[in-house]
Design a protein around this motif. Structure first.
Motif, PDB file in Angstrom:
ATOM      1  N   CYS A   5       0.844  -1.192   0.000  1.00 39.90           N
ATOM      2  CA  CYS A   5       0.000   0.000   0.000  1.00 39.90           C
ATOM      3  C   CYS A   5       0.879   1.242   0.000  1.00 39.90           C
ATOM      4  N   SER A   7       1.396   4.955   0.700  1.00 37.12           N
ATOM      5  CA  SER A   7       0.653   5.871   1.564  1.00 37.12           C
ATOM      6  C   SER A   7       1.591   6.846   2.262  1.00 37.12           C
ATOM      7  N   LYS A  12      -6.563   7.572   6.000  1.00 39.36           N
ATOM      8  CA  LYS A  12      -7.413   6.494   5.474  1.00 39.36           C
ATOM      9  C   LYS A  12      -6.752   5.127   5.580  1.00 39.36           C
ATOM     10  N   ILE A  13      -5.453   5.112   5.834  1.00 41.49           N
ATOM     11  CA  ILE A  13      -4.788   3.827   6.004  1.00 41.49           C
ATOM     12  C   ILE A  13      -5.324   3.086   7.227  1.00 41.49           C
ATOM     13  N   LEU A  16      -8.150   1.029   5.943  1.00 41.79           N
ATOM     14  CA  LEU A  16      -7.637  -0.043   5.093  1.00 41.79           C
ATOM     15  C   LEU A  16      -7.099  -1.188   5.943  1.00 41.79           C
ATOM     16  N   THR A  49       2.220   8.236   8.958  1.00 44.62           N
ATOM     17  CA  THR A  49       2.007   6.836   8.606  1.00 44.62           C
ATOM     18  C   THR A  49       2.979   5.945   9.370  1.00 44.62           C
ATOM     19  N   THR A  97      -5.222   3.011   0.007  1.00 41.20           N
ATOM     20  CA  THR A  97      -5.796   3.326   1.316  1.00 41.20           C
ATOM     21  C   THR A  97      -7.298   3.582   1.227  1.00 41.20           C
TER      22      THR A  97
END
Length: 242
Positions: A5, A7, A12-13, A16, A49, A97
């Motif tokens: 992924c 990101s 929004k992760i 996910l 992140t 995400t």
């Protein structure tokens, strides 16, 4: 199976990862991160992140790959991440995400990618009728790793030149694999939920740019190859899934 992924600076992760944790087949996660644009490591500026993954990833096999801004691009990030997928793996899930994937949809994608004639298992998205969303997208895609490894040159699988031309590296690779190895994308799931994080006007501009990018990619290939690809995708998109 490992998931990749791309990101940075995007909360929004969180959603996910909640979706991925419900898929027992996913036992590893690789996240290439733009280290200059991601939130501060402490998480006090924007969304970090790296800090989030360190605290709550839930994956035993986790690799967060910081990449400097000048070296970061969607294709570049994927190429870096793919080099970290263990060689024992057969497939890899590339996912955005913005995706919320069910176990039934994921199972369908894996089944679609399994036949020898398949390059990948792709999906169609809920309420997305735009042309660019009718093709295989790295937004949510299971690739067959043996095929990706068969074309790697100097660490390059996805065309990094497309990073500056609205992407669509996924469509280009699907076409290239069809031309070189006579394998095709296979539809594995419908109505996959996509939570776009941009405004309606921004999303419309993104779609227009991606549609144009696809047409430019088609110009790279012989007309008969493109027509065969289009015909196959139309047939896949119309078929009924169990």
């Amino acid at each position: 199976m490992y998931a990749i992924c791309r990101s940075y600076n995007n909360p929004k992760i969180v959603g996910l990862l909640e979706s991925l944790r419900s898929l027992p087949e996913i036992n590893g996660l690789i996240v290439p991160v733009n280290s200059d644009r991601d939130g501060a490591p402490s998480g006090t500026s924007g969304f970090s992140t790296r800090a989030y993954l360190q605290e709550t990833s839930g994956f035993e096999n986790l690799k967060c790959l910081p990449i400097p801004d000048q070296d970061y691009g969607w294709s570049k990030a994927l190429n870096v991440a793919l080099a970290h997928v263990p060689p024992r793996e057969t497939y890899v899930l590339i996912i955005s995400t913005e995706i919320r994937l069910t176990s039934v949809q994921f199972t369908g994608m894996c089944a679609a990618a399994a036949p020898p004639s398949a390059s990948c298992g792709y999906v169609l998205f809920q309420d997305r009728e735009e042309t660019c969303f009718q093709f295989p997208r790295n937004t949510c895609l299971v690739w067959k790793l043996s095929l990706l490894k068969s074309i790697v040159k100097n660490g390059i699988i996805f065309d990094e030149l497309l990073d500056s031309r609205s992407g669509m590296e996924d469509v280009e690779l699907a076409l290239r694999l069809m031309e070189q190895s006579d394998v095709v994308p296979m539809l594995g799931a419908r109505d996959v939920r996509l939570e776009a994080r941009t405004t309606a006007s921004e999303f419309a501009r993104k779609v227009a740019a991606e549609n144009q990018a696809i047409e430019e990619i088609f110009e790279r290939f012989p007309a008969e190859t493109v027509e065969r690809f289009r015909h196959h995708i139309r047939a896949e998109n119309q078929k009924r899934l169990m």
